[in-house]
Scaffold this motif. Structure first.
Motif, PDB file in Angstrom:
ATOM      1  N   GLY A  54       0.770  -1.227   0.000  1.00  0.00           N
ATOM      2  CA  GLY A  54       0.000   0.000   0.000  1.00  0.00           C
ATOM      3  C   GLY A  54       0.803   1.279   0.000  1.00  0.00           C
ATOM      4  N   VAL A  55       2.120   1.179  -0.232  1.00  0.00           N
ATOM      5  CA  VAL A  55       2.989   2.358  -0.271  1.00  0.00           C
ATOM      6  C   VAL A  55       3.445   2.569  -1.708  1.00  0.00           C
ATOM      7  N   MET A  56       2.944   3.602  -2.361  1.00  0.00           N
ATOM      8  CA  MET A  56       3.285   3.831  -3.764  1.00  0.00           C
ATOM      9  C   MET A  56       4.782   4.042  -3.916  1.00  0.00           C
ATOM     10  N   SER A  57       5.394   3.289  -4.837  1.00  0.00           N
ATOM     11  CA  SER A  57       6.852   3.298  -4.920  1.00  0.00           C
ATOM     12  C   SER A  57       7.310   2.915  -6.310  1.00  0.00           C
ATOM     13  N   ARG A  58       8.533   3.328  -6.656  1.00  0.00           N
ATOM     14  CA  ARG A  58       9.184   2.829  -7.861  1.00  0.00           C
ATOM     15  C   ARG A  58      10.690   2.868  -7.666  1.00  0.00           C
ATOM     16  N   ALA A  59      11.373   2.001  -8.395  1.00  0.00           N
ATOM     17  CA  ALA A  59      12.837   1.944  -8.344  1.00  0.00           C
ATOM     18  C   ALA A  59      13.401   2.746  -9.512  1.00  0.00           C
ATOM     19  N   VAL A  60      14.494   3.480  -9.248  1.00  0.00           N
ATOM     20  CA  VAL A  60      15.127   4.318 -10.258  1.00  0.00           C
ATOM     21  C   VAL A  60      16.645   4.221 -10.103  1.00  0.00           C
ATOM     22  N   PRO A  61      17.393   4.013 -11.197  1.00  0.00           N
ATOM     23  CA  PRO A  61      18.857   4.050 -11.091  1.00  0.00           C
ATOM     24  C   PRO A  61      19.338   5.411 -10.584  1.00  0.00           C
ATOM     25  N   GLY A  62      20.428   5.408  -9.838  1.00  0.00           N
ATOM     26  CA  GLY A  62      20.905   6.608  -9.163  1.00  0.00           C
ATOM     27  C   GLY A  62      21.069   7.816 -10.059  1.00  0.00           C
TER      28      GLY A  62
END
Length: 317
Positions: A54-62
Motif C-alpha cells: 500500500g505504499v506507492m513506490s518505484r525503483a530508479v537508477p541513481g
C-alpha cells in the motif's frame, strides 16, 4: 571453498542481526528507491513489495534520479527517497541522495558502511554488517539490503525465514552442477517482487562467469525472447504462488524446446518446493542464485574474486 562461496553459505546469521532502528515509511508518502547495479535490482524488489503493502513506490537508477527526476515522478510530488549502497560510496547513489536533500526531500539510507558518504547524506540510516570476506561481487550485502527493504515495507522477516533460506540453499546445492552442465545461455524469470531478484540473478551470473544471461517476467518471455531457447539454455523459474500454474506452462514450453529448468517453488527438471509466503520468496531465492553464479564460474574456470573489468566500488571522478 573460496571466499565467495563462504560468503554465500555463511550469510544467514548476519540476517538475524539486522536492526531497523524503528525506521518505517510514513503513511501517504510516495517512495523512490534508488541504487546502482545490484542495488537497483534489489530496489526493484523493494519497490514492488512497498506497492503491494500500500505504499506507492518505484525503483530508479541513481544517475537517472539525479539527472531526470521528473521523468520518473511528477514535479508536483515530493517523494521519500530510499538509497541503497553496500559501500555508501557509489558516486551515482551518493549524488542521488545529495540532490534529493538539496531539493528538500527526505532520504533513508540502507548500507553496509556506517559513517559513509551516503549515510552522511541521509536523514535516517539502517546499516548491516556484511560478510568480512565479501569481495567485488555482492552476495551477503545484497541479501541484507533486500532484507532491510522487506522489513521497511512491513514484512516480518525473522529467524524462520532465515532457516527457510538456508534449507533452500542446502536443497538446491546437490542439483546445481548437473543442471548447468553444458549450458551457456541462462534465463531468469520472475514476477512481482521476484522480477528484481531475477534481474539480480542474471547480473550475478553474468559478472561472475561472463555468461550470456537475461531476465524477464515469466509470460513476457514467450513474446520474442523464447526464440533463443535451445539445448544450451538453462532457465531459472522463480515461481510466484499467485501465478504458478501459468509459470509452469512456460517452464514446460522451454523444456520442450531443449532447455533445462530449475524450478524454485514449482516444477522443472529440478523442482525445489517453497512453502514460505510470497513476500519473503525474493529473499529466500537470492542465495541460491548467488551460488549458481559461483558454480557456473567454476565450470568456466573463472575466479569470482577477480571478475573482469569490475571494481568493488564504482566511482566517477
Amino acid at each position: 571453498m573460496n571466499a565467495t562461496e563462504r560468503g554465500i553459505r555463511e550469510q544467514f546469521p548476519l540476517w538475524n542481526r539486522v536492526d531497523m532502528n524503528h525506521v518505517r515509511p510514513r503513511a501517504g508518502q510516495v517512495h523512490v528507491v534508488v541504487g546502482c547495479g545490484t542495488s537497483v535490482h534489489i530496489a526493484d524488489s523493494i519497490a514492488a513489495t512497498l506497492n503491494a503493502q500500500g505504499v506507492m513506490s518505484r525503483a530508479v537508477p541513481g544517475n537517472e534520479w539525479t539527472r531526470r527526476r521528473n521523468d520518473y515522478v511528477p514535479a508536483t510530488v515530493a517523494p521519500h527517497v530510499v538509497a541503497l549502497s553496500r559501500s555508501g560510496a557509489s558516486t551515482e547513489t551518493v549524488a542521488a541522495a545529495r540532490a534529493s536533500r538539496d531539493a528538500g526531500l527526505e532520504v533513508t539510507a540502507f548500507s553496509c558502511a556506517p559513517g559513509s558518504a551516503l549515510c552522511k547524506n541521509a536523514d535516517e540510516v539502517v546499516v548491516a554488517q556484511t560478510h568480512p570476506e565479501e569481495g567485488i561481487v555482492m552476495t551477503a550485502s545484497a541479501s541484507l539490503m533486500l532484507l532491510m527493504g522487506l522489513r521497511y515495507a512491513g514484512i516480518a522477516v525473522g529467524p524462520e525465514a532465515t532457516r527457510a533460506a538456508e534449507e533452500l540453499l542446502d536443497a538446491a546445492d546437490p542439483h546445481l552442477r548437473a543442471i548447468i552442465e553444458g549450458r551457456s545461455h541462462f534465463v531468469f524469470l520472475g514476477g512481482g517482487a521476484l522480477y528484481g531478484v531475477a534481474r539480480e540473478g542474471a547480473l550475478k551470473l553474468q559478472e561472475m562467469s561472463l555468461s550470456q544471461t537475461e531476465a524477464h517476467h515469466p509470460l513476457e518471455y514467450r513474446h520474442g525472447p523464447i526464440s533463443l531457447i535451445d539445448e544450451r539454455s538453462c532457465v531459472i523459474m522463480l515461481y510466484h504462488p499467485d501465478t504458478a500454474a501459468e509459470e509452469a506452462q512456460v517452464a514446460r514450453e522451454v523444456m520442450e524446446k531443449g532447455a533445462r529448468v530449475l524450478g524454485l517453488g514449482g516444477p522443472g527438471d529440478v523442482t525445489l518446493p517453497i512453502s514460505s509466503p510470497a513476500f519473503v520468496r525474493p529473499l529466500l531465492c537470492l542465495p541460491v542464485l548467488q551460488l549458481l553464479g559461483e558454480y557456473v564460474a567454476r565450470m568456466r574456470e573463472l575466479d569470482t574474486l577477480a571478475p573482469r573489468h569490475l571494481t568493488k566500488v564504482v566511482t566517477i571522478a
